[in-house]
Design an enzyme around this catalytic site. Structure first.
Site: not given
Lengths: 390, 377, 390, 377
Positions: A243, A374
């Site tokens: 992905e 993050e």
């Protein structure tokens, strides 16, 4: 090292380009930004399928072409360059088919892969929930075994294009009592089952391709379980790498990138072309350099895949860099356009189809969807560099 | 050296904040984005009653006798509330320009009406080049008896659709120096030959393309001296850039507050996301930017308020605040994650306004060049 | 709001400037970077003392001037602008005197403050240890009560100018059995006590003002305890705010800042002054803007102090911003200088005294010493914004 | 498309890494910073024996027949080791220039000597302006019988103090276009009238001011065609920028590794600092930069190795790597904290080299302009 494509790959690229230019001439689509997310066209996907370009890397026994990931890179790069409407089959081709190949039963493979390849069925992804974003493993959507079915109850959110897909690849909780990572399974959900409701979410650009999807006692036959029950969390990791590693993380806004340079060459401001303004030259050159760096980071992942290896932190690393580039592109483009960079695509006087404004409004999502920057940096630090976890 | 507002200003701020929280909820803001007028007349009436539309004008012109700094306090809260409507256009671009350049007669006739909320104004400066230099002005006005006749196209004219008067900057004489030969005209927005076509913008503010085709303006509507308009335009730009900067400070402050609140509330991995160091540092970066923006913007407003030239202060403020506000809304998006990625979320309003605010009245590059000139580079 | 100084403050500023320009003419010093850290001159400090400019804000009863923190801001801003060699008295004036005022015994105040003010004694700071940097509370340097003394054993490190100070303001562990924050005390250590060894550390610029300081059974009379025993951790917090909030965090390299602009105006490259190069103009203007923003952040802290309030996260916030600016200044300056930006101060052909290179080599320390930017951002987040701790 | 080195290149890399780890410890690097020659002749001899000094020259000239990509592998490891001495000057600036521009006779006479480690060379290009444009060349060479006579001053000439020959770029004819009328000369470093004065640099590399006062150079020492030298200089700059980029990649890789190790080892607050998210993200940023640098630099080296024009690839590489390496060493300092803030720490060596590497052969601004030109902007 070899940074060139083979003559066969170049020939393939030329073939893809010819096809796409032909389609544009036929009026079958107009190039656009984010077309791999929002450009749903089952008809166009069927044309792609007819060329044999869905499941390019999958085994021939299921109808695939058995080509390399470099070939797929060539294909996807051109599809993105031309902003072709490939959203319908994108997720299936990128990660669902690969997941089925890895974990599916022989029956699933035989039933689903040829249909994906022929563009008869289209997969979306059902992962995020209101309470489970970065912390995906805390998902609450339930799949309870009952007779020969899993009964689905719960909610997914931010489901791209849910209304346009025939199937959803769902992660759901099959054991509510197990530790949270150990009670998750992967399921394939035909979207025409009773009990599924889709509510569109309007994104910043005004599009409605994100959705809430509600499951109310949806009865899913057990044959739709993929891989092992309660092992979904461990199966999903490689899927996430697929992905994250594609060149769509860099080239979602290629139409903007290209138009911006053209605009800078052709538009005069204060008595000279914008491209002669040293500050703007500098900004544009830097964008071009960062694009090149990002491209190489993505190419590397394709090289890893083409050697039959699984990408790991490399995908996280590439997505972090490239999505940051996409945001910067949107930001610089709107700044260079000045007042014109605040005009919506629908406005009079808008330059190059409003790509810049659309991109500015869409780009906050790039560093969030498919893994926030993050979380991805955590992966690079922990998996890639071996730093200790907290 | 004192970084605090006066007691009166604090009261004004509190009053404005409370008023806007009640009268200008985000629901209204969203409605006005698709409203043709772009503001509810009822709200305008109330603001006029509170004395806001006359705040910075002398009492003898029916105003509140407030300073530019007082006005800034109000603008900050308007920025926080994303107030829709023509306050900025009417008061900052219109009223203060008349106060600065107008004849005694013009002031007497117009400022009280503005103060009473009866007159809406705006400024037509920018042309298709989209830049703010004198050479970009190609719109022309030629004298014809007791009139001037305007020809040309202005772009990005905010609130032109509701304005009663449009202050138009036009070229009245040719000159080797583009700064010479410019004049300002107070144009009746309903003049024959004047047409407004709406532009659609991401912030939903009401911008227009305004075409002047043989628009006749009486000589008496000349604002300031003929052919010497550029100095006035520079002052308009300076005031507007400072005013926009304090307005952005209000938005930035609100974005910080809502983001910190979200970071405290949103739980992932069994703890509030605001307990993660990455999020903490993002929030700290935002706090640093908000304070920096506040001080640099208010210093510019203060300098103008004190009647100082303030070119450097204003350009430093606009360059910094425009980019910092945009940076800050982007960080806020990152902290909000997907939930911020819908038009229904308030963050959208600020994200779009930050981009617009960065551009209008000169972006960072423009104002850095001003600063460079000021430094003798 | 009022961003102007009063006429009295402006007059004071003019007086400071006249004095400093006079001293430069007399050859008593040459302006330099980082002079508040490395410019030790007891003689010069005595001249400053003679003007009444040490302890400007302290009560008159101890010899201070009872002036405001804005006055002190004016003074320090000019001392830094001229790069005057004020390192000897800087720490005493900035934070040690204030700490003694807050926590000292009447005897300590009476003994030490007038001597600080007269530039007879000079204080350094002994905080960091090899194992206690950001985690200061884990310090191991021992101060063991024995008869009428504390017996000191252990090591401090990164002690600026230890060789040049008459006294060290020491934080040491007085109760090794208490929880780590609860066994720390503040002590004043005359540097002429037996058992103290100083080893210089060579920093990146080749200077030796950082030191290791070793304590080997140093017997310190008990009267040198400041405040309450074992309460040192709680006493030190306000001192750290003083350490972080001064305009030296912004103006350590003012000589570079000023010279760079002058150099850009006067140096021709490729047929025009550097300042006419649009990219360089842009960089310089941005530096000027950031300097102004930083200055306001520091002024704010002075305003807080002048109202008799304690700065809190505001100091952390200002230091973070300003030290980042200082690093950026060094980086931009060396880049603008190009090849010349790599020459050491001692080299032929070096422009403006090598400030740029020195600053590039010294600036990594700015975001570390006096609280790393990471610790400071934690403070802003936790204390300033009320975010939850981990 | 293949991002891996060949097996032979991997062997070369491993051999180089091991050799340099043994023979070029940081102690030696520091000693050489204050050594007048700047390198130990013994080490040079060993490198020659390993075939390094002849690696990229054809076998018929006594070289190893390696490609520019092979050389790059070596340079990367030299960058990792902070190898002092004139390898870059002699092989990249000197040898490859002779291979590119020299006559068959010049190649035959010089390249074998270089390969054997008997001849040191360098390039004298930059002048007091410090820039890399053709117009910056003011050093002149006028024909005088069988000689040319050189007058002028060159700056930042690396290793001039130990070089046997200095390749000097000088103006041999006036022309409206500064790119025309330039020529390259192979100057005996011991010629009368040639003097070298050392400059002192932060990286301790040996740079010199070289003055040419009536230095006579035989016509036979002209390198390449008279007056048409600029094309050759551009190729020198391209090779050098690419070579410096891969060298910096080696340094960046080493900085990443030492920083990650330190983050694992250093304990504060009872845990390794590498377990704090802020430090983790800094390290991740560094890793992203190292990979980006590696690929963009090697792509440039590969393109040159393949004989492609490679202008864009090289400028992208140099602009990106120079700034990323510097950014990365700064981040490393932040992670190391005070311990990195001493000359005794290895980080100093990389921090200084990153700055020097950013500047030499054109900084980011210079190469962005090259990229802009390449893009037809």
């Amino acid at each position: 090292m070899d940074f060139a494509f083979t003559p066969e790959q170049e020939a393939f690229r030329a073939e893809v380009r010819r096809f796409l230019e032909g389609e544009i001439k036929l009026g079958s689509f107009a190039p656009g930004c984010d077309a791999w997310i929002i450009g749903h066209s089952p008809e166009f996907s069927r044309k792609i399928a007819a060329k044999g370009w869905i499941g390019l890397v999958w085994p021939k026994e299921y109808g695939g072409q058995g080509k390399t990931y470099i070939d797929r890179l060539v294909l996807t790069e051109e599809l993105l360059r031309y902003g072709a409407p490939v959203a319908s089959h994108w997720f299936s081709d990128r990660q669902m088919g690969t997941a089925i190949l890895a974990y599916g039963t022989p029956e699933q493979k035989a039933e689903l892969l040829p249909r994906i390849i022929r563009a008869e069925i289209f997969f979306g992804i059902g992962m995020s929930e209101p309470g489970a974003g970065s912390d995906l493993a805390s998902l609450q959507c339930r799949a309870q075994e009952q007779d020969d079915c899993y009964v689905l109850n719960g909610q997914k959110v931010w489901t791209s294009g849910a209304h346009a897909f025939t199937h959803l690849y769902l992660v759901a909780r099959t054991d509510p009592d197990a530790p949270k990572h150990k009670g998750i399974s992967e399921l394939i959900v035909p979207m025409d089952l009773p009990g599924i409701t889709i509510n569109p979410i309007v994104d910043l650009t005004g599009h409605k391709h994100f959705n809430e999807v509600f499951f109310d006692n949806v009865r899913l036959p057990k044959k739709y379980l993929v891989g092992q029950k309660n092992r979904g969390w461990y199966q999903i990791a490689s899927q996430l790498d697929f992905e994250r590693s594609g060149i769509e993380r860099l080239m979602s806004n290629y139409a903007l990138f290209q138009s911006l340079f053209e605009y800078a060459r052709q538009t005069r401001r204060d008595g000279r072309p914008l491209s002669q303004d040293p500050i703007i030259r500098h900004r544009l050159a830097q964008l071009a350099i960062e694009f090149e760096v990002g491209r190489l980071l993505i190419y590397r992942v394709a090289c890893v895949l083409s050697q039959g290896k699984a990408p790991n932190f490399e995908a996280a690393l590439a997505k972090t860099f490239c999505t940051h580039f996409e945001q910067k592109l949107a930001c610089e483009a709107t700044q260079i356009l000045g007042h014109y960079g605040t005009l919506l695509a629908s406005s009079r006087r808008v330059p190059f189809s409003g790509y810049a404004t659309s991109s500015y409004l869409f780009s906050p999502g790039y560093t969030i969807q498919g893994g926030t920057s993050e979380i991805l940096k955590n992966i690079v630090a922990l998996r890639g560099l071996g730093l200790p976890s907290e | 050296m004192n970084f605090d507002l006066t007691e009166e200003q604090e009261m004004l701020r509190k009053m404005a904040k409370d008023f806007l929280a009640n009268e200008c909820p985000k629901k209204l803001v969203r409605e006005m984005e698709v409203d043709e007028k772009g503001h509810p007349p009822e709200l305008w009436r109330k603001m006029a009653e509170l004395g806001w539309t006359g705040l910075p004008f002398p009492e003898k012109f029916g105003g509140g006798g407030g300073s530019f700094l007082d006005l800034s306090v109000l603008l900050e809260e308007m920025g926080r509330a994303c107030l829709p409507g023509p306050f900025f256009s009417t008061v900052v671009l219109g009223g203060l320009t008349i106060l600065d350049l107008g004849s005694e007669e013009q002031k007497k006739s117009l400022l009280p009406q503005i103060a009473q909320g009866k007159l809406l104004l705006t400024l037509a400066l920018t042309e298709p080049s989209g830049s703010y230099g004198a050479s970009s002005i190609e719109c022309r006005a030629r004298a014809d008896g007791d009139n001037f006749v305007l020809e040309g196209t202005k772009l990005f004219v905010t609130d032109a659709g509701v304005a009663d008067y449009i202050i138009c900057v036009a070229r009245t004489a040719d000159s080797a120096r583009p700064e010479e030969g410019l004049s300002l005209f107070l144009v009746d927005a309903h003049s024959p030959g004047l047409s407004c076509l709406p532009l659609e913008t991401m912030a939903g503010d009401k911008q227009y393309e305004v075409a002047f085709k043989g628009v006749r303006v009486p000589r008496g509507n000349l604002l300031g001296e003929l052919n010497k308009g550029w100095a006035g335009v520079k002052r308009i730009l300076s005031r507007s850039a400072a005013a926009k900067s304090v307005e952005m400070v209000g938005g930035a402050q609100q974005v910080l507050e809502m983001t910190v609140q979200y970071a405290k509330d949103r739980v992932q991995f069994g703890r509030p996301i605001g307990s993660f160091q990455a999020i903490q540092h993002y929030c700290a970066n935002m706090a640093i930017d908000v304070d920096g923006c506040r001080f640099v913007a208010y210093k510019a407003a203060w300098a103008l308020s004190e009647g100082m030239p303030a070119t450097m202060e204003v350009s430093a403020a606009k360059a910094w605040v425009g980019e910092a506000y945009r940076r800050l809304t982007a960080l806020s998006h990152q902290i909000h994650g997907a939930i911020g990625f819908t038009k229904d979320h308030d963050l959208y309003l600020y994200y779009a306004r930050a981009k617009t605010g960065e551009t209008i009245f000169g972006d960072g590059d423009f104002h850095r060049e001003m600063v460079a000139q000021g430094l003798g580079l």
